[in-house]
Write a protein that holds these residues in place. Structure first.
Motif, mmCIF file in Angstrom:
data_model
loop_
_atom_site.group_PDB
_atom_site.id
_atom_site.type_symbol
_atom_site.label_atom_id
_atom_site.label_comp_id
_atom_site.label_asym_id
_atom_site.label_seq_id
_atom_site.Cartn_x
_atom_site.Cartn_y
_atom_site.Cartn_z
ATOM 1 N N ARG A 21 -6.356 -2.378 33.975
ATOM 2 C CA ARG A 21 -7.461 -3.043 34.681
ATOM 3 C C ARG A 21 -7.981 -4.267 33.946
ATOM 4 N NH1 ARG A 21 -10.944 2.328 35.146
ATOM 5 N NH2 ARG A 21 -10.265 2.242 32.980
ATOM 6 N N GLN A 47 -4.316 5.046 36.107
ATOM 7 C CA GLN A 47 -4.719 3.653 36.272
ATOM 8 C C GLN A 47 -5.340 3.499 37.663
ATOM 9 O OE1 GLN A 47 -4.389 1.573 33.749
ATOM 10 N NE2 GLN A 47 -3.019 2.788 32.449
ATOM 11 N N LEU A 49 -6.667 1.580 40.086
ATOM 12 C CA LEU A 49 -6.799 0.133 40.290
ATOM 13 C C LEU A 49 -7.417 -0.198 41.632
ATOM 14 C CD1 LEU A 49 -3.204 -0.897 39.115
ATOM 15 C CD2 LEU A 49 -5.309 -1.079 37.784
ATOM 16 N N GLN A 53 -7.418 -5.819 40.947
ATOM 17 C CA GLN A 53 -6.922 -5.500 39.601
ATOM 18 C C GLN A 53 -5.397 -5.360 39.596
ATOM 19 O OE1 GLN A 53 -9.310 -1.996 39.096
ATOM 20 N NE2 GLN A 53 -10.850 -3.049 37.847
#
Ligand code: FE2
Length: 293
Positions: A21, A47, A49, A53
């Motif tokens: 990110r 992650q 996102l 991002q």
């Protein structure tokens, strides 16, 4: 500190020590690129996102592929997501699960055949990055095949026979393979086949790989039945279990693969459950060959 743990004897690795990110340091970009050259598929766990991002992370590695809506059967105004990110969900533009009769759904089902992203474009894709936002409770794995190992394992005669062959790739061929032939004249014109070499060489490592995909439906100078049987044999060889890594998705996974060295396919899931996956795609450097032929 970035570290990569192998997930398969030949390829695919899991990356730790990174938050996708935030902006990356040049040394981190270099470590991931070196990891891609070696492993061809990298998995980043945990992650979560946003689309912005994911786009920002992707752009560390090159330019986004940008063909507008060419190669899609949905017009821009019919799409659920903004520019720069492709929708690999089973949701319509209102966020509802698509009808099983929806021709967009038929089109998406073609992604369950082994392929390399954008092999049907003159400049095929470099990396693809797929982010798992909502994962069905059963199935929906993504499988990857190492096309370098597949090339290396060919017998000498088949290697020599493949060396200079040129294939024609089109979405028409991959959709025809699942019985979806209901394309408009405009779509057929937009999906005009492009030529690609059957064997390609990685620009950094120099390793050769088989450039196969369900989009390949003809070999220049061959009859169609002979070409289809040869391509089918090669695909069967290249997707033996020893060359395949199967990814079981968790929410927040980001998987990045090199289309120049791998093929992949989506697997079945319960279509009454939501699968929300979003893809960013990096453009390749240049056409692999002149399209004059
Ligand atoms: Fe794909």
């Amino acid at each position: 500190m970035i570290a990569i743990r192998p997930l398969h004897p030949a390829f695919a690795g899991e990356v730790s020590g990174i938050d996708c990110r935030r902006p990356l340091e040049p040394a981190e970009v270099a470590a991931i690129e070196a990891g891609m050259d070696r492993y061809a598929v990298l998995v980043f766990r945990d992650q979560p996102l946003t689309d912005a991002q994911q786009i920002a992370f992707t752009r560390h590695f090159g330019e986004l592929e940008n063909y507008g809506t060419a190669g899609h059967i949905r017009r821009r105004e019919e799409q659920r997501l903004g520019p720069g990110i492709a929708d690999f969900s089973n949701l319509d533009q209102d966020g509802n699960i698509m009808s099983p009769e929806d021709r967009v759904w038929f089109f998406k089902l073609g992604d369950r055949l082994w392929h390399s992203d954008s092999s049907f474009r003159p400049v095929p894709a470099k990396y693809s990055l797929l982010s798992g936002r909502v994962i069905p409770s059963w199935g929906a794995d993504t499988e990857f095949a190492d096309m370098r190992a597949a090339y290396d394992a060919l017998d000498a005669r088949t290697k020599a026979e493949s060396a200079d062959l040129v294939c024609e790739h089109s979405l028409i061929y991959s959709r025809e393979a699942i019985g979806f032939t209901d394309l408009s004249p405009g779509e057929i014109a937009a999906f005009k086949p492009v030529c690609q070499p059957l064997v390609r060489t990685h620009p950094v490592t120099g390793r050769k790989s088989l450039f196969l995909a369900a989009h390949a439906g003809a070999i220049v100078g061959w009859t169609i039945p002979e070409a289809r049987m040869f391509l089918r044999d090669l695909t069967e060889h290249a997707t033996q279990r020893e060359f395949v890594y199967s990814h079981k998705w968790r929410v927040g996974d980001l998987v990045m693969w090199d289309n120049r060295q791998t093929m992949h396919r989506a697997r079945r899931f319960d279509r009454n459950e939501i699968r929300d996956m979003r893809r960013t795609t990096l453009a390749g450097d240049a056409p692999l060959m002149s399209q004059a032929a």
